[in-house]
Design a protein around this motif. Structure first.
Motif, PDB file in Angstrom:
ATOM      1  N   PHE A 107       0.188 -57.828   6.738  1.00  0.00           N
ATOM      2  CA  PHE A 107       0.343 -58.568   5.216  1.00  0.00           C
ATOM      3  C   PHE A 107      -0.026 -60.108   5.491  1.00  0.00           C
ATOM      4  O   PHE A 107       0.148 -60.709   6.390  1.00  0.00           O
ATOM      5  CB  PHE A 107       1.484 -58.421   4.635  1.00  0.00           C
ATOM      6  CG  PHE A 107       1.787 -56.901   4.487  1.00  0.00           C
ATOM      7  CD1 PHE A 107       0.888 -56.002   4.642  1.00  0.00           C
ATOM      8  CD2 PHE A 107       2.922 -56.416   3.802  1.00  0.00           C
ATOM      9  CE1 PHE A 107       1.119 -54.491   4.639  1.00  0.00           C
ATOM     10  CE2 PHE A 107       3.244 -54.987   3.489  1.00  0.00           C
ATOM     11  CZ  PHE A 107       2.264 -54.120   3.772  1.00  0.00           C
ATOM     12  N   GLU A 108      -0.509 -60.673   4.482  1.00  0.00           N
ATOM     13  CA  GLU A 108      -1.156 -62.019   4.501  1.00  0.00           C
ATOM     14  C   GLU A 108      -0.372 -62.998   4.734  1.00  0.00           C
ATOM     15  O   GLU A 108      -0.675 -64.159   5.398  1.00  0.00           O
ATOM     16  CB  GLU A 108      -1.928 -62.434   3.307  1.00  0.00           C
ATOM     17  CG  GLU A 108      -1.228 -62.475   2.033  1.00  0.00           C
ATOM     18  CD  GLU A 108      -1.841 -63.015   0.966  1.00  0.00           C
ATOM     19  OE1 GLU A 108      -1.087 -63.189  -0.294  1.00  0.00           O
ATOM     20  OE2 GLU A 108      -3.065 -63.091   0.829  1.00  0.00           O
ATOM     21  N   ASP A 109       0.933 -63.099   4.622  1.00  0.00           N
ATOM     22  CA  ASP A 109       1.978 -64.034   4.856  1.00  0.00           C
ATOM     23  C   ASP A 109       2.959 -63.742   6.116  1.00  0.00           C
ATOM     24  O   ASP A 109       3.861 -64.423   6.307  1.00  0.00           O
ATOM     25  CB  ASP A 109       2.955 -64.031   3.802  1.00  0.00           C
ATOM     26  CG  ASP A 109       3.858 -62.770   3.242  1.00  0.00           C
ATOM     27  OD1 ASP A 109       3.131 -61.790   3.951  1.00  0.00           O
ATOM     28  OD2 ASP A 109       4.652 -62.783   2.704  1.00  0.00           O
ATOM     29  N   LYS A 110       2.370 -62.656   7.029  1.00  0.00           N
ATOM     30  CA  LYS A 110       3.220 -62.342   8.131  1.00  0.00           C
ATOM     31  C   LYS A 110       3.503 -63.703   9.171  1.00  0.00           C
ATOM     32  O   LYS A 110       4.403 -64.189   9.518  1.00  0.00           O
ATOM     33  CB  LYS A 110       2.491 -61.294   8.873  1.00  0.00           C
ATOM     34  CG  LYS A 110       3.244 -61.005  10.236  1.00  0.00           C
ATOM     35  CD  LYS A 110       2.558 -60.015  11.167  1.00  0.00           C
ATOM     36  CE  LYS A 110       3.389 -59.700  12.424  1.00  0.00           C
ATOM     37  NZ  LYS A 110       3.220 -60.920  13.369  1.00  0.00           N
ATOM     38  N   VAL A 111       2.319 -64.035   9.448  1.00  0.00           N
ATOM     39  CA  VAL A 111       2.329 -65.347  10.385  1.00  0.00           C
ATOM     40  C   VAL A 111       2.910 -66.633  10.078  1.00  0.00           C
ATOM     41  O   VAL A 111       3.935 -67.158  10.726  1.00  0.00           O
ATOM     42  CB  VAL A 111       0.907 -65.617  11.035  1.00  0.00           C
ATOM     43  CG1 VAL A 111       0.722 -67.025  11.971  1.00  0.00           C
ATOM     44  CG2 VAL A 111       0.114 -64.611  11.623  1.00  0.00           C
ATOM     45  N   SER A 112       2.875 -66.921   8.611  1.00  0.00           N
ATOM     46  CA  SER A 112       3.443 -68.162   8.151  1.00  0.00           C
ATOM     47  C   SER A 112       4.800 -67.853   8.302  1.00  0.00           C
ATOM     48  O   SER A 112       5.674 -68.792   8.669  1.00  0.00           O
ATOM     49  CB  SER A 112       2.852 -68.447   6.791  1.00  0.00           C
ATOM     50  OG  SER A 112       3.082 -67.610   6.248  1.00  0.00           O
TER      51      SER A 112
END
Length: 312
Positions: A107-112
């Motif tokens: 999902f797009e917010d995993k790394v942040s």
């Protein structure tokens, strides 16, 4: 227990993240995995290292950019998942290293979210939850911090702490934790072996959200029963935590007995009985006995477990 000190970095510089994706002849799936990595909302540098194992590398996957890049590599170490992961790890130089299986989607917010947690906590390693996709049914599974200790992990392999959720400081990965074990037969349970070692070194911080879509049902290990038995034997000989806890030992013995039963090994029933004696409350042991006696189908048991977002 606390982890190693955070990697020193210049003030204001976000940690660079290396993402290792090991792949084997799944060109469409790996592209989807790469796209999800490239689409992360993290404003820092992301370097995706795609390692082709026992297949021709695909140069069309390469992408160049200042904050986002994809590099294509060939596994130069032991054939299999462990060697592929290590090839990618050693080719990178980022402050943090993350893993993604070629059939999973971030999902797009995993790394942040993970970088933020690692920066705040000082932990060496972080995991998140997963969303299991099996036969068009989705189940969210979230690990909890109290599950991420050596004792708890030995007793219960936390499938929610999936390898595609792992992010670790390079200083810890190349230092006290160590690389992925290439001696594990078939690379089976290499992630479990690694997370046990990570938990022994320091705290494992948990983002208690499902941030990775994990597709179940296509595992290369699903029915490689002899490989599973050999790998379990390797784990038992390697990790003292199993011998110190009858419940933990009985769980692995139950899994081993189930694999023997599924492969129609004549020693399966005796193995199941031995597991019961070690820890009588381990259900896998009784399932193994039922499969050995042809009262249940191993495939049916696996299917029912997978539908619940679980494994054997």
């Amino acid at each position: 227990m606390t982890g190693p000190s955070p990697t020193p970095r210049r003030p204001g510089r976000l940690p660079a993240v290396d993402v290792v994706i090991a792949t084997h002849d799944r060109p469409e799936l790996v592209r989807t995995a790469i796209d999800a990595v490239m689409a992360q909302d993290y404003p820092g540098v992301l370097r995706c290292l795609v390692v082709h194992d026992r297949c021709e590398p695909d140069p069309t996957l390469v992408r160049e950019g200042r904050r986002r890049r994809v590099e294509v590599l060939t596994n130069t170490r032991t054939p299999g998942l462990a060697g592929s992961r290590n090839t990618g790890i050693l080719a990178g130089d980022g402050d943090l290293v993350a893993f993604c299986d070629d059939d999973d989607v971030w999902f797009e917010d995993k790394v942040s979210r993970q970088v933020d947690l690692l920066e705040r906590s000082g932990a060496a390693t972080s995991v998140t939850g997963i969303v299991v996709d099996y036969q068009d049914r989705r189940t969210t599974r979230i690990p909890h911090p109290e599950e991420m200790t050596v004792r708890a992990l030995a007793r219960h392999r936390v499938m929610a702490a999936h390898p595609s959720t792992v992010m670790v400081r390079r200083t810890a990965l190349e230092g006290p934790i160590g690389l992925v074990d290439e001696e594990l037969p078939g690379s089976y349970a290499e992630d479990y072996d690694w997370i046990l070692r990570a938990a022994a070194v320091g705290d494992v911080a948990v983002v208690e959200m499902g941030l990775v879509l994990v597709r179940w049902g296509a595992s290369q290990f699903a029915r490689q029963w002899s490989v599973i038995v050999a790998a379990i034997d390797h784990l038992l000989s390697k990790h003292a935590a199993f011998g110190e806890d009858p419940r933990a030992l009985g769980r692995l013995q139950g899994q081993r007995a189930f694999a023997l039963a599924a492969s129609r090994d004549p020693g399966a029933l005796a193995a199941a009985a031995h597991a019961v004696r070690t820890w009588p409350w381990e259900r896998r042991s009784y399932l193994a006995g039922a499969v050995a006696l042809h009262l249940l189908s191993a495939d049916r048991v696996l299917d029912l477990a997978n539908r619940r977002g679980r494994g054997i």
